[in-house]
Design a protein around this motif. Structure first.
Motif, PDB file in Angstrom:
ATOM      1  N   THR A 334       0.708  -1.044  -0.527  1.00 11.86           N
ATOM      2  CA  THR A 334      -0.473  -0.242   0.030  1.00 11.86           C
ATOM      3  C   THR A 334       0.974   1.163  -0.124  1.00 11.86           C
ATOM      4  O   THR A 334       0.724   1.919  -0.460  1.00 11.86           O
ATOM      5  CB  THR A 334      -0.686   0.289   1.201  1.00 11.86           C
ATOM      6  OG1 THR A 334      -0.261  -0.444   2.466  1.00 11.86           O
ATOM      7  CG2 THR A 334      -1.997  -1.818   0.936  1.00 11.86           C
ATOM      8  N   PHE A 341      -2.466   3.171   2.198  1.00 14.73           N
ATOM      9  CA  PHE A 341      -3.390   2.728   2.965  1.00 14.73           C
ATOM     10  C   PHE A 341      -4.925   2.197   1.942  1.00 14.73           C
ATOM     11  O   PHE A 341      -4.611   2.393   0.708  1.00 14.73           O
ATOM     12  CB  PHE A 341      -3.778   3.662   4.466  1.00 14.73           C
ATOM     13  CG  PHE A 341      -4.414   4.365   3.775  1.00 14.73           C
ATOM     14  CD1 PHE A 341      -5.900   3.766   3.318  1.00 14.73           C
ATOM     15  CD2 PHE A 341      -4.435   5.464   4.010  1.00 14.73           C
ATOM     16  CE1 PHE A 341      -6.710   5.420   3.737  1.00 14.73           C
ATOM     17  CE2 PHE A 341      -5.164   6.829   3.972  1.00 14.73           C
ATOM     18  CZ  PHE A 341      -6.756   6.840   3.607  1.00 14.73           C
ATOM     19  N   SER A 342      -5.124   1.143   2.164  1.00 14.03           N
ATOM     20  CA  SER A 342      -6.686   0.963   1.914  1.00 14.03           C
ATOM     21  C   SER A 342      -7.644   0.052   3.081  1.00 14.03           C
ATOM     22  O   SER A 342      -7.031   0.276   4.047  1.00 14.03           O
ATOM     23  CB  SER A 342      -6.094  -0.998   1.252  1.00 14.03           C
ATOM     24  OG  SER A 342      -5.775  -1.798   1.848  1.00 14.03           O
ATOM     25  N   CYS A 343      -8.364   0.555   2.382  1.00 10.65           N
ATOM     26  CA  CYS A 343      -9.917   0.354   3.792  1.00 10.65           C
ATOM     27  C   CYS A 343     -11.019  -0.556   2.650  1.00 10.65           C
ATOM     28  O   CYS A 343     -10.998  -0.015   1.669  1.00 10.65           O
ATOM     29  CB  CYS A 343     -10.370   1.500   4.225  1.00 10.65           C
ATOM     30  SG  CYS A 343     -10.891   2.269   3.112  1.00 10.65           S
ATOM     31  N   LYS A 344     -11.777  -0.631   3.842  1.00 10.30           N
ATOM     32  CA  LYS A 344     -13.238  -1.393   2.896  1.00 10.30           C
ATOM     33  C   LYS A 344     -14.677  -0.641   2.499  1.00 10.30           C
ATOM     34  O   LYS A 344     -14.635  -0.151   1.656  1.00 10.30           O
ATOM     35  CB  LYS A 344     -13.435  -2.731   3.706  1.00 10.30           C
ATOM     36  CG  LYS A 344     -14.401  -3.282   2.756  1.00 10.30           C
ATOM     37  CD  LYS A 344     -14.991  -4.887   3.741  1.00 10.30           C
ATOM     38  CE  LYS A 344     -15.688  -5.935   2.287  1.00 10.30           C
ATOM     39  NZ  LYS A 344     -15.553  -7.103   3.208  1.00 10.30           N
ATOM     40  N   ASN A 372     -18.927   4.763   1.204  1.00 12.19           N
ATOM     41  CA  ASN A 372     -18.074   4.388   0.162  1.00 12.19           C
ATOM     42  C   ASN A 372     -19.354   4.780  -0.958  1.00 12.19           C
ATOM     43  O   ASN A 372     -19.071   5.126  -2.404  1.00 12.19           O
ATOM     44  CB  ASN A 372     -18.754   3.409   0.450  1.00 12.19           C
ATOM     45  CG  ASN A 372     -17.730   3.050   1.243  1.00 12.19           C
ATOM     46  OD1 ASN A 372     -17.842   2.998   2.785  1.00 12.19           O
ATOM     47  ND2 ASN A 372     -16.013   1.971   0.596  1.00 12.19           N
ATOM     48  N   ASN A 417      -9.523   5.074  -7.947  1.00 14.15           N
ATOM     49  CA  ASN A 417      -7.956   4.311  -7.616  1.00 14.15           C
ATOM     50  C   ASN A 417      -7.026   4.789  -8.551  1.00 14.15           C
ATOM     51  O   ASN A 417      -6.624   6.143  -9.105  1.00 14.15           O
ATOM     52  CB  ASN A 417      -8.778   3.085  -8.561  1.00 14.15           C
ATOM     53  CG  ASN A 417      -9.146   2.959  -9.596  1.00 14.15           C
ATOM     54  OD1 ASN A 417      -7.941   3.464 -11.230  1.00 14.15           O
ATOM     55  ND2 ASN A 417     -10.461   2.806 -10.596  1.00 14.15           N
TER      56      ASN A 417
END
Length: 706
Positions: A334, A341-344, A372, A417
């Motif tokens: 990441t 960072f990544s997150c859902k 989201n 993205n």
């Protein structure tokens, strides 16, 4: 047989007696010779009042221990100074302790330690590291006070009334896969007045730390700068400075596995973050990550964020932030991306937001809602920091002054993205509701003679992939004012009840469909219905566009707000219908226009008095077609673009050309020339009359004097 049995029993008794004697002897030796042994074999002065040993169980208890360095100046070893009320070591491996010189124990307990610890110099790196000589499976500290200093005397850690329990503690060998120096199964921690000094800049404090039911609670946590702003800026001109405090931090279900730190939840209660931003560009460093961070839930409650410069001037302020992030992950992969960072899933709600965009504008928002699925901005405004006059004096060339308010902005269906370090933004829908935009331009500053891009080129020049499928503006009000160098009031155009729909706004980065259709419905000058259909193609390098529409039931007096300040004329009558259908590109606009009108008259005004010039007005009206035919014919328009002006200037040239040909003549050039010659002739006659009047008056005065 009996003799053998007697011999065997004697042997057993002798071994047992020897073992007991050995244990008693060892205990006697420890009690009487251990102090001397410690004094000779260790670099520390260690004394104790009482020592109890259970040799078979491997248990040792010592009380009233005092410890200090024999040579305080020796920085090769850890410095110890203080006392411990009681030490208890359980199941100590006596053989390892005596033969292998390692301490291997199930448990160690320290009661009421009061220690000052000074760290030793880092050891020289070796190819093969020694195995840890001290191993405790379980560690317990009760009611301890600790001060840990660096070898230069500067503090590293201070804590009071520390109670700590760690189960299955394992000190690991550091390698590529295992970067954390220890792991454990369970822990409990309690203490007061924590102070950590990670470097020369910051001090980390906590009033209280406690654990309960697998949760770690930190109260009154602060990260405080230890240096003044000016001193920090001088020493670290490329770095930002952070001030952080929170009433409480909660951590639950901490796991340490290899180089991974995991939390089920981290909660920040009432955090306040102040970031002092450097004006200089930050140096880029290669990103490295010693540990992987995995957070199942990250929560902020009633947070506040402020961004300031080093003079203390506020640039950004966000109040009442409530946010939650699920499956937050930071790892080696990441941190290589633009977003480290990544997150859902995420959810954010804020109170008031203030942002000083530059010296001219401040952005304000009463509320932000984001997740989201989409974002929503409530009561957004772009407010000028300068008055119109101050703004006009400040700028070097002509620019628009804005005052914009939007009741509600909603963005839904966001897909964001990165590809090859370039962002990809795909938005399903953007809705603006209740826009109030006041735009003002003064003609006093110098003209901006730079080439202006058409809207298709502006979108095409965006360097990344952008696609907005649907955009709408509803229930809005647009007002454009333009000030002249003369003393007339500013010219004004008003579009009320403004509604716009646009589709497929794109930056022409690999999209199959690049045509952008736009439809507009509004009231022109607050009274007259206006409809416009406009389209352009971001893929066409000539910036070809189409624009058509109509305006109906327009009292001519309503356009006086715009034409009077510029042309010193007023118009009377009624424009019942005006239709236009134009094509164009980045060089000119062309097409046709027709207009139905009635009782149209023009009055020319005196520049000074603003009174109607009757003679000139009557003369001009001789050339104006006051009434149109029942079915007026269309007039052809072809106007060249001034590339230093915007698209709307080109559109106005098309309308202006159509009006001239409709109201005066299709052969407008000849008519304009004729009108000019007539006006010039009238001016010459008027000048001759004025001269004759003056000459006659002078003669009469001379005769009267005689």
């Amino acid at each position: 047989m009996k003799r053998f049995l007697k011999f065997f029993l004697f042997f057993i008794f002798s071994v047992a007696a020897l073992s007991v004697a050995t244990i008693l002897g060892f205990r006697y030796w420890l009690k009487n010779n251990l102090p001397q042994y410690i004094q000779e074999k260790t670099p520390y002065n260690i004394t104790y009042k009482d020592l109890k040993i259970r040799f078979l169980q491997g248990d040792i208890t010592a009380s009233n221990i005092k410890v200090s360095n024999k040579n305080p100046e020796n920085q090769e070893i850890i410095g110890l100074d203080g006392n411990i009320d009681t030490i208890y070591i359980s199941n100590l491996g006596m053989y390892d302790a005596l033969v292998n010189k390692t301490i291997n124990s199930d448990e160690i307990k320290l009661s009421k330690p009061n220690l000052k610890i000074t760290l030793a110099k880092p050891s020289t790196p070796k190819i093969k590291k020694k195995k840890n000589s001290v191993v405790f499976k379980n560690m317990m500290i009760r009611n301890g006070n600790f001060v840990i200093n660096r070898r230069n005397g500067f503090p590293l850690l201070k804590v009071k009334e520390l109670s700590l329990s760690v189960d299955n503690l394992d000190f690991t060998e550091e390698d590529e896969l295992r970067k954390l120096p220890f792991v454990f199964d369970d822990y409990s921690l309690k203490g007061n007045d924590f102070e950590v000094f990670p470097d020369e800049v910051y001090k980390v404090t906590a009033k209280n730390i406690d654990t309960e039911n697998g949760k770690l609670s930190v109260k009154y946590f602060k990260i405080l700068p230890q240096v003044k702003l000016k001193n920090f800026q001088q020493k670290f001109p490329n770095k930002n400075l952070v001030h952080f405090e929170a009433s409480e931090l909660n951590f639950s279900d901490i796991e340490l596995i290899n180089n991974k730190v995991s939390f089920n939840e981290i909660l920040f209660s009432h955090p306040k973050i102040t970031l002092f931003e450097s004006k200089m560009k930050r140096k880029r460093y290669e990103k490295t990550l010693p540990y992987e961070l995995d957070l199942k839930n990250l929560i902020f409650q009633n947070a506040q964020f402020d961004l300031k410069d080093f003079d203390g001037k506020e640039k950004l302020s966000v109040k009442n932030i409530n946010a939650s992030v699920n499956n937050f992950l930071v790892n080696e992969e990441t941190i290589k991306g633009k977003i480290p960072f990544s997150c859902k899933n995420y959810s954010v709600k804020t109170g008031r937001i203030l942002f000083k965009a530059n010296e001219f504008y401040q952005l304000k928002m009463n509320e932000l809602l984001a997740n989201n699925k989409g974002w929503q901005f409530n009561n957004f405004s772009m407010l000028p920091l300068l008055s119109r006059q101050e703004f006009s004096r400040k700028i070097k060339t002509e620019k628009d002054w804005y005052n914009i308010k939007i009741a509600k902005t909603k963005i839904s269906g966001i897909d964001f993205n990165f590809t090859n370090n370039q962002p990809n933004i795909n938005v399903n829908k953007i809705d603006f509701n209740g826009v109030e935009a006041i735009i003002f331009r003064s003609k006093f500053p110098k003209d901006d003679l730079s080439r202006k891009k058409m809207y298709s080129e502006l979108l095409r020049s965006i360097k990344f992939s952008l696609l907005v499928h649907h955009l709408s503006v509803k229930n809005s009000y647009l007002q454009y004012e333009e000030d002249n160098t003369n003393e007339n009031p500013a010219g004004k155009l008003i579009f009320s009840d403004f509604n716009l729909k646009a589709q497929n706004l794109n930056s022409n980065k690999g999209f199959q469909k690049t045509l952008v259709p736009i439809s507009i419905q509004c009231k022109f000058m607050k009274t007259s219905p206006m409809n416009v259909n406009w389209s352009f193609d971001t893929a066409r390098k000539d910036d070809f566009f189409k624009i058509s529409g109509n305006i109906s039931n327009l009292p001519a007096e309503n356009i006086n707000l715009f034409v009077q300040p510029y042309l010193n004329i007023t118009v009377q009558g009624e424009i019942r219908q005006l239709n236009f259908n134009y094509n164009g590109n980045n060089t000119h606009i062309f097409g046709d226009m027709n207009m139905t009108h009635k009782d149209l008259k023009v009055s020319i005004l005196d520049k000074e008095t603003k009174q109607k010039k009757k003679f000139l007005s009557a003369l001009v009206n001789l050339f104006v077609k006051s009434n149109s035919k029942k079915f007026p014919e269309s007039v052809e328009v072809d106007a060249e673009r001034d590339k230093t002006k915007s698209f709307f200037n080109l559109f106005w040239r098309g309308i202006e050309g159509g009006l001239k040909k409709t109201l005066i003549s299709k052969k407008i050039e000849q008519k304009e020339e004729k009108i000019k010659k007539t006006v010039e002739k009238v001016k010459e006659i008027k000048k001759k009359v004025d001269e004759d009047k003056a000459s006659f008056k002078k003669k009469m005065n001379d005769r009267f004097k005689k």
